[in-house]
Scaffold this motif. Structure first.
Motif, PDB file in Angstrom:
ATOM      1  N   THR A 198       0.834  -1.193   0.000  1.00  0.00           N
ATOM      2  CA  THR A 198       0.000   0.000   0.000  1.00  0.00           C
ATOM      3  C   THR A 198       0.867   1.241   0.000  1.00  0.00           C
ATOM      4  OG1 THR A 198      -1.473  -1.265   1.412  1.00  0.00           O
ATOM      5  CG2 THR A 198      -1.966   1.076   1.144  1.00  0.00           C
ATOM      6  N   GLY A 202       1.464   4.061  -3.193  1.00  0.00           N
ATOM      7  CA  GLY A 202       1.084   5.448  -3.027  1.00  0.00           C
ATOM      8  C   GLY A 202       2.247   6.416  -2.988  1.00  0.00           C
ATOM      9  N   GLY A 251      -5.697   9.351 -10.316  1.00  0.00           N
ATOM     10  CA  GLY A 251      -5.922   9.432  -8.868  1.00  0.00           C
ATOM     11  C   GLY A 251      -6.972   8.428  -8.445  1.00  0.00           C
ATOM     12  N   LEU A 254      -5.554   4.968  -8.411  1.00  0.00           N
ATOM     13  CA  LEU A 254      -4.742   4.796  -7.190  1.00  0.00           C
ATOM     14  C   LEU A 254      -5.627   4.523  -5.987  1.00  0.00           C
ATOM     15  CD1 LEU A 254      -2.010   7.560  -7.163  1.00  0.00           C
ATOM     16  CD2 LEU A 254      -1.680   5.116  -6.907  1.00  0.00           C
ATOM     17  N   LEU A 255      -6.703   5.305  -5.912  1.00  0.00           N
ATOM     18  CA  LEU A 255      -7.626   5.155  -4.798  1.00  0.00           C
ATOM     19  C   LEU A 255      -8.208   3.745  -4.779  1.00  0.00           C
ATOM     20  CD1 LEU A 255      -8.769   7.119  -2.659  1.00  0.00           C
ATOM     21  CD2 LEU A 255     -10.808   7.244  -4.068  1.00  0.00           C
ATOM     22  N   SER A 258      -5.682   1.327  -3.474  1.00  0.00           N
ATOM     23  CA  SER A 258      -5.518   1.290  -2.011  1.00  0.00           C
ATOM     24  C   SER A 258      -6.761   0.746  -1.327  1.00  0.00           C
ATOM     25  CB  SER A 258      -5.102   2.650  -1.442  1.00  0.00           C
ATOM     26  OG  SER A 258      -5.797   3.682  -2.036  1.00  0.00           O
ATOM     27  N   LEU A 259      -7.923   1.013  -1.921  1.00  0.00           N
ATOM     28  CA  LEU A 259      -9.145   0.435  -1.359  1.00  0.00           C
ATOM     29  C   LEU A 259      -9.061  -1.092  -1.385  1.00  0.00           C
ATOM     30  CD1 LEU A 259     -11.979   1.139  -0.282  1.00  0.00           C
ATOM     31  CD2 LEU A 259     -12.819   0.828  -2.609  1.00  0.00           C
ATOM     32  N   VAL A 262      -6.895  -2.179   1.420  1.00  0.00           N
ATOM     33  CA  VAL A 262      -7.545  -2.093   2.732  1.00  0.00           C
ATOM     34  C   VAL A 262      -8.470  -3.282   2.930  1.00  0.00           C
ATOM     35  CG1 VAL A 262      -9.168  -0.787   4.127  1.00  0.00           C
ATOM     36  CG2 VAL A 262      -7.384   0.396   2.873  1.00  0.00           C
ATOM     37  N   LEU A 263      -9.228  -3.602   1.889  1.00  0.00           N
ATOM     38  CA  LEU A 263     -10.140  -4.740   2.011  1.00  0.00           C
ATOM     39  C   LEU A 263      -9.354  -6.030   2.222  1.00  0.00           C
ATOM     40  CD1 LEU A 263     -12.770  -3.744  -0.667  1.00  0.00           C
ATOM     41  CD2 LEU A 263     -12.997  -3.666   1.814  1.00  0.00           C
TER      42      LEU A 263
ATOM     43  N   PHE B 102     -13.390   1.957   9.809  1.00  0.00           N
ATOM     44  CA  PHE B 102     -13.083   1.622   8.426  1.00  0.00           C
ATOM     45  C   PHE B 102     -12.568   2.869   7.701  1.00  0.00           C
ATOM     46  CE2 PHE B 102     -14.333   0.726   3.966  1.00  0.00           C
ATOM     47  CZ  PHE B 102     -13.507  -0.364   3.788  1.00  0.00           C
ATOM     48  N   GLU B 105      -8.973   3.470   8.611  1.00  0.00           N
ATOM     49  CA  GLU B 105      -8.053   2.587   7.898  1.00  0.00           C
ATOM     50  C   GLU B 105      -7.896   3.026   6.460  1.00  0.00           C
ATOM     51  OE1 GLU B 105      -9.243  -1.547   8.144  1.00  0.00           O
ATOM     52  OE2 GLU B 105      -9.708  -1.230  10.258  1.00  0.00           O
ATOM     53  N   LEU B 106      -9.035   3.365   5.876  1.00  0.00           N
ATOM     54  CA  LEU B 106      -9.022   3.717   4.464  1.00  0.00           C
ATOM     55  C   LEU B 106      -8.164   4.952   4.255  1.00  0.00           C
ATOM     56  CD1 LEU B 106     -10.220   2.796   1.850  1.00  0.00           C
ATOM     57  CD2 LEU B 106     -12.084   4.400   2.187  1.00  0.00           C
ATOM     58  N   SER B 109      -4.525   4.760   4.244  1.00  0.00           N
ATOM     59  CA  SER B 109      -3.856   4.091   3.139  1.00  0.00           C
ATOM     60  C   SER B 109      -4.034   4.834   1.816  1.00  0.00           C
ATOM     61  CB  SER B 109      -4.349   2.656   3.009  1.00  0.00           C
ATOM     62  OG  SER B 109      -5.681   2.675   2.564  1.00  0.00           O
ATOM     63  N   PRO B 111      -3.059   7.240  -0.866  1.00  0.00           N
ATOM     64  CA  PRO B 111      -1.755   7.844  -1.153  1.00  0.00           C
ATOM     65  C   PRO B 111      -1.795   9.345  -0.893  1.00  0.00           C
ATOM     66  CG  PRO B 111      -2.464   6.443  -2.962  1.00  0.00           C
ATOM     67  CD  PRO B 111      -3.603   6.513  -2.020  1.00  0.00           C
ATOM     68  N   SER B 112      -0.705   9.872  -0.380  1.00  0.00           N
ATOM     69  CA  SER B 112      -0.752  11.287  -0.021  1.00  0.00           C
ATOM     70  C   SER B 112      -0.857  12.173  -1.255  1.00  0.00           C
ATOM     71  CB  SER B 112       0.438  11.671   0.850  1.00  0.00           C
ATOM     72  OG  SER B 112       1.631  11.313   0.229  1.00  0.00           O
ATOM     73  N   VAL B 114      -2.829  11.610  -3.670  1.00  0.00           N
ATOM     74  CA  VAL B 114      -4.266  11.701  -3.937  1.00  0.00           C
ATOM     75  C   VAL B 114      -4.913  12.677  -2.962  1.00  0.00           C
ATOM     76  CG1 VAL B 114      -6.426  10.405  -3.975  1.00  0.00           C
ATOM     77  CG2 VAL B 114      -4.378   9.407  -4.951  1.00  0.00           C
ATOM     78  N   LEU B 117      -4.204  15.966  -4.303  1.00  0.00           N
ATOM     79  CA  LEU B 117      -5.119  16.323  -5.391  1.00  0.00           C
ATOM     80  C   LEU B 117      -6.422  16.872  -4.835  1.00  0.00           C
ATOM     81  CD1 LEU B 117      -5.111  13.448  -8.050  1.00  0.00           C
ATOM     82  CD2 LEU B 117      -4.343  15.790  -8.313  1.00  0.00           C
TER      83      LEU B 117
END
Ligand code: ATP
Ligand code: MG
Lengths: 275, 295, 292
Positions: A198, A202, A251, A254-255, A258-259, A262-263, B102, B105-106, B109, B111-112, B114, B117
């Protein structure tokens, strides 16, 4: 409040991320194209994100391959083998490692690693030194403390009497580690690696500084490639219009990555609490 | 038997080798910066203005880092600590708590870049502020707040249940109990959390590129106290390139003849700062711990 | 009554002990064989943890195919002495063993002796059941596998025999590979741990309060098991339960805490004597419940 922020952030990125398709009418399938030609001044633009997605995954994967043995080994060392004095050195050292900001790693990569690869491994194709490998090595160093500390926690959580039980059966320490500690802590170690991934996916600046930033599908460790993060970093300040929208789509990708992580971490964690 | 003993010895040797290797790498990194910096370093470097022709200094960006730090913490600490108290003491085990966890946690994680942005669109473009320190601080808050929330919740949760029970048994209300029995004990942990969070502000760069800005300030006039004047170093509505962003920038743009030396020394300063924060948080946490338990 | 070592008819004919059997124990039924060779010996053994002396000057020996019980108040060093015999004290940072420990007349702490070798010959059953988080089969097969046994048929055989010996086979035979060792009840887990130890084919079995977490029925099963195992193994058992010591052991060692807070061996004798006519007043007070 936290939820609101997250919902806002997610909603916003998703909304901006789909502009590319909704407003500019770029077909969704086009982002899977390997061609990145966003410049409106050239004829025929193509917003293929495949090089970035592939680059992100490739750089991340090699970083994890390099980093995992070292960090899991170090965690095992600290949890199982180290005498007290060695642990007293290793633990604060890890904290220092975590604390070093990513731009510093990037700067190091730029001034030491890249020239080193160019000078000593030029014959292997590292013509400039900026390369997939350079990006992965810098990342490997950065995720090392992450993987180490989380897997260390997983090893320490293995009850001491599991080890004693194994040793009392006449096994060597390594057999106890290999056949009792590692399997018991496996889910925790997997979680640690995913956390490392992760972070790797990122990380933007350090990678951008050493990777060379060419939007091509990665084929050789010695060639420059690029990643989602480093392209956003480079282009954000001067891209406009559809180009800019494409960056937002990156973006969003990327999100989503990472999601997914996390899952994955949640899923690994649940397996562990059940056991 | 002989094989498993040999394997044991080999594995032990390998683990030692790994540990020594990693520690050596770390030592080498730090030593590299120290050695590279010594010939050109002077205390004046910390306060002087950047210069194109000379080594100059990092006064303004260092000031910006400190400024961003204070601004971010002013925004984060009250919310983070109160939120931590809520999560530890009031939140039950409902769907809401689950959703908050949740979300935490999300967000930790995401990315910085993002987050950057997002901050750009919201605090730079939508508000019309342009690149400002405030925009940067609000962006940093997006991931610092959940972090501090978690750290202070953990600190509060470690307070033993009997301390609470004792106070409640004396007829104190829930808030009185938290205020007088729980918080004093939890304070060391909370302070450690705050300092750790602060250390991250210093190191963060990706989220600030498009929010607090990239321009290199040349000279600050500290006598200009008007907080709304974008020229004033005290104003939150101004460009605020921090030390980390500054280092990143030196690779892409170049500041003059001394890029290399300046970036090396800046890296060293950054490392020292972050180390100081880490050690400081330990020391402070420990010192407070002693005070609290001494009382 | 002096049967040579090996399957002892005395043990075989011994009636199932009942809680009230102490007084009815006959010396000739205790299975004690004074001519059997000494299997374990402790000579002037003292153990310290860091600066603190935990137990001092213990001298005792355990004959082959006999059961020795360690009794005494909490903290007097029973587990500590027990752990000397298989060098498990090596694992405790700061623990230092002085004196001489012998297994079959050989110094267990000699520099040339590997702890791994000692622990293969001397198995240990812990106070708290600690099965591995694996299937029942894997738990029992763990030792043999680590010691190089790979043949499936032989492993199956070893597992079945160990589980039968530990009186667990009938309860678990249907889901050997499906069920985790951790999903068993406490008593079953403890018998699984015993089976796991038996599967490595030790010569000595040390048991540290093996029944302290068990109900009376499970306890009885383990006691019966000990009576059977004596034919093939040498056993040392730590227990807080006097009646258990009386039921299962041939000889009993009574430890207590000295004035300096270090444990020491007060008296070692035939179990019957310790419980009916001890030489030392401290022992008498302890076994009659006037102390501890
Ligand atoms: N791992 C250890 N580290 C330090 N001291 C220890 C350790 N284990 C035991 N001790 C100390 O050694 C002394 C003897 O402990 P030991 O466990 O041998 O007693 P015990 O007779 O088995 O008691 P119990 O009946 O409660 O099990 C105790 O005072 C204990 O505090
Ligand atoms: Mg004990």
């Amino acid at each position: 409040m936290v939820i609101a922020a997250v919902v806002l952030l997610l909603g916003f990125i998703v909304w901006r991320g789909v502009q590319l398709f909704v407003v500019s009418g770029v077909p969704v399938t086009q982002i899977l194209s390997p061609t990145w030609q966003p410049d409106p001044l050239s004829e025929g633009t193509t917003y293929g994100l495949l090089p970035f997605i592939a680059g992100t995954l490739a750089v991340m994967a090699v970083a994890a391959i390099v980093s995992t043995p070292l960090s899991v080994g170090l965690a095992l060392f600290m949890a199982e083998v180290a005498p007290t004095w060695a642990r007293r050195i290793a633990q604060p050292a890890m904290e220092v490692f975590v604390g070093i900001p990513s731009v510093v790693y990037g700067w190091l990569g730029l001034t030491i690693l890249v020239p080193f690869l160019r000078v000593h491994f030029g014959w292997l194709g590292f013509t400039t030194g900026f390369s997939w490998l350079a990006g992965s090595l810098v990342l490997a160093l950065m995720i090392l403390p992450t993987i180490t500390s989380i897997s260390y926690d997983a090893f320490v959580a293995v009850p001491a009497d599991m080890r004693s039980a194994s040793l009392a059966l006449g096994t060597t320490r390594w057999q106890a580690i290999r056949h009792v500690v590692l399997p018991t802590a496996a889910a925790g170690v997997a979680t640690a690696i995913v956390f490392g991934l992760t972070r790797a996916a990122g990380e933007a600046l350090a990678v951008q500084m050493v990777i060379g930033n060419s939007p091509i599908i990665p084929t050789s460790l010695a060639r420059p490639v690029t990643t989602l993060t480093s392209q956003i970093t480079l282009d954000m300040s001067d891209a406009t219009g559809t180009w800019n929208e494409a960056l937002w789509t990156m973006g969003l990708v990327l999100l989503l990555i990472s999601l997914a992580f996390v899952l994955l971490i949640r899923w690994l964690g649940r397996g562990r609490s059940r056991a | 038997m002989r094989r498993s003993l040999a394997a044991d010895r080999l594995a032990t040797a390998v683990l030692w080798a790994v540990a020594v290797f990693v520690i050596l790498v770390l030592v080498a990194i730090i030593a590299y910066f120290v050695i590279e910096s010594i010939p050109t370093f002077s205390l004046a470097f910390l306060v002087a203005d950047p210069s194109l022709t000379d080594i100059g200094g990092i006064g303004p960006v260092l000031w910006n880092s400190a400024y961003m730090l204070v601004l971010t913490m002013l925004l984060t600490v009250p919310l983070g600590v109160l939120g931590g108290i809520y999560m530890a003491e009031y939140a039950g085990e409902g769907w809401l708590t689950n959703a908050i966890r949740f979300s935490q946690e999300l967000i930790s994680s995401v990315p910085s870049i993002v987050v950057g942005l997002f901050g750009f669109a919201l605090f730079v473009a939508a508000t019309g502020w342009g690149f400002t320190a405030l925009g940067g601080a609000l962006t940093l808050m997006v991931f610092n707040l959940p972090l501090l929330l978690r750290l202070s919740e953990q600190a509060i949760r470690t307070v033993p249940a009997d301390e609470r029970a004792a106070s409640l048994a004396l007829g104190a209300t829930k808030w009185q109990t938290i205020r007088h029995a729980v918080l004093p004990v939890a304070i060391p942990g909370v302070v450690t959390g705050i300092v750790l969070t602060a250390g991250r502000v210093f190191g963060e760069a990706a989220a600030l590129l498009f929010t607090a800005g990239l321009s290199t300030p040349t000279r600050y006039d500290f006598s200009n106290l008007n907080p709304l004047d974008p020229q004033s170093p005290w104003s939150p509505f101004r460009n605020a390139t921090t030390l980390s962003v500054f280092i990143w920038k030196s690779n892409s743009e170049g500041l003059g003849n001394y890029v290399h030396e300046v970036a090396n020394m800046s890296s060293m300063v950054l490392i020292v700062m972050v180390l100081a924060f880490n050690l400081g948080s330990r020391w402070l946490g420990g010192a407070l711990q002693r005070r609290v338990s001494g009382l | 009554m002096n049967t040579p070592q090996g399957a002892s008819p005395v043990t075989a004919t011994r009636p199932t002990p009942t809680p009230l059997a102490i007084a009815s124990l006959q010396p000739e039924l205790t299975g004690l064989n004074p001519d059997a060779p000494v299997k374990l010996r402790a000579q002037d053994v003292s153990v310290r943890y860091g600066d603190r002396m935990a137990v001092r000057d213990v001298t005792l020996d355990v004959r082959e195919h006999s059961v020795m019980a360690f009794i005494g108040p909490s903290g007097c060093g029973k587990s500590t002495v027990l752990r000397c015999f298989d060098r498990m004290n090596d694992l405790i940072p700061g623990a230092a063993v002085e004196g001489r420990i012998e297994l079959d007349g050989e110094d267990v702490y000699a520099p040339s002796v590997l702890p791994v070798e000692v622990r293969r010959k001397v198995g240990l059953v812990f106070q708290r059941p600690n099965p591995f988080p694996m299937s029942i089969y894997e738990n029992v097969a763990f030792g043999p596998r680590r010691h190089g046994e790979q043949d499936k048929a032989r492993l199956d055989d070893v597992v079945e025999r160990a589980l039968r010996q530990a009186a667990l086979w009938d309860e678990v035979k249907d889901d050997l590979r499906k069920k985790s060792g951790l999903s068993l009840s406490g008593g079953q887990q403890q018998r699984l741990c015993i089976a796991r130890t038996l599967a490595t084919d030790p010569e000595v079995i040390l048991m540290d309060e093996p029944c302290s977490a068990l109900d009376p029925i499970a306890t009885l099963k383990i006691e019966e098991l000990i009576a059977q195992l004596k034919a093939d193994y040498t056993i040392v058992i730590v227990t807080h339960n006097m009646q258990q010591a009386a039921r299962v052991s041939d000889r009993t060692a009574f430890f207590t805490l000295g004035e300096d807070r270090a444990g020491y061996l007060v008296e070692l004798d035939e179990t019957l004597r310790i419980f009916t006519n001890p030489a030392n007043q401290l022992t008498e007070d302890y076994v009659s419940g006037r102390f501890g």
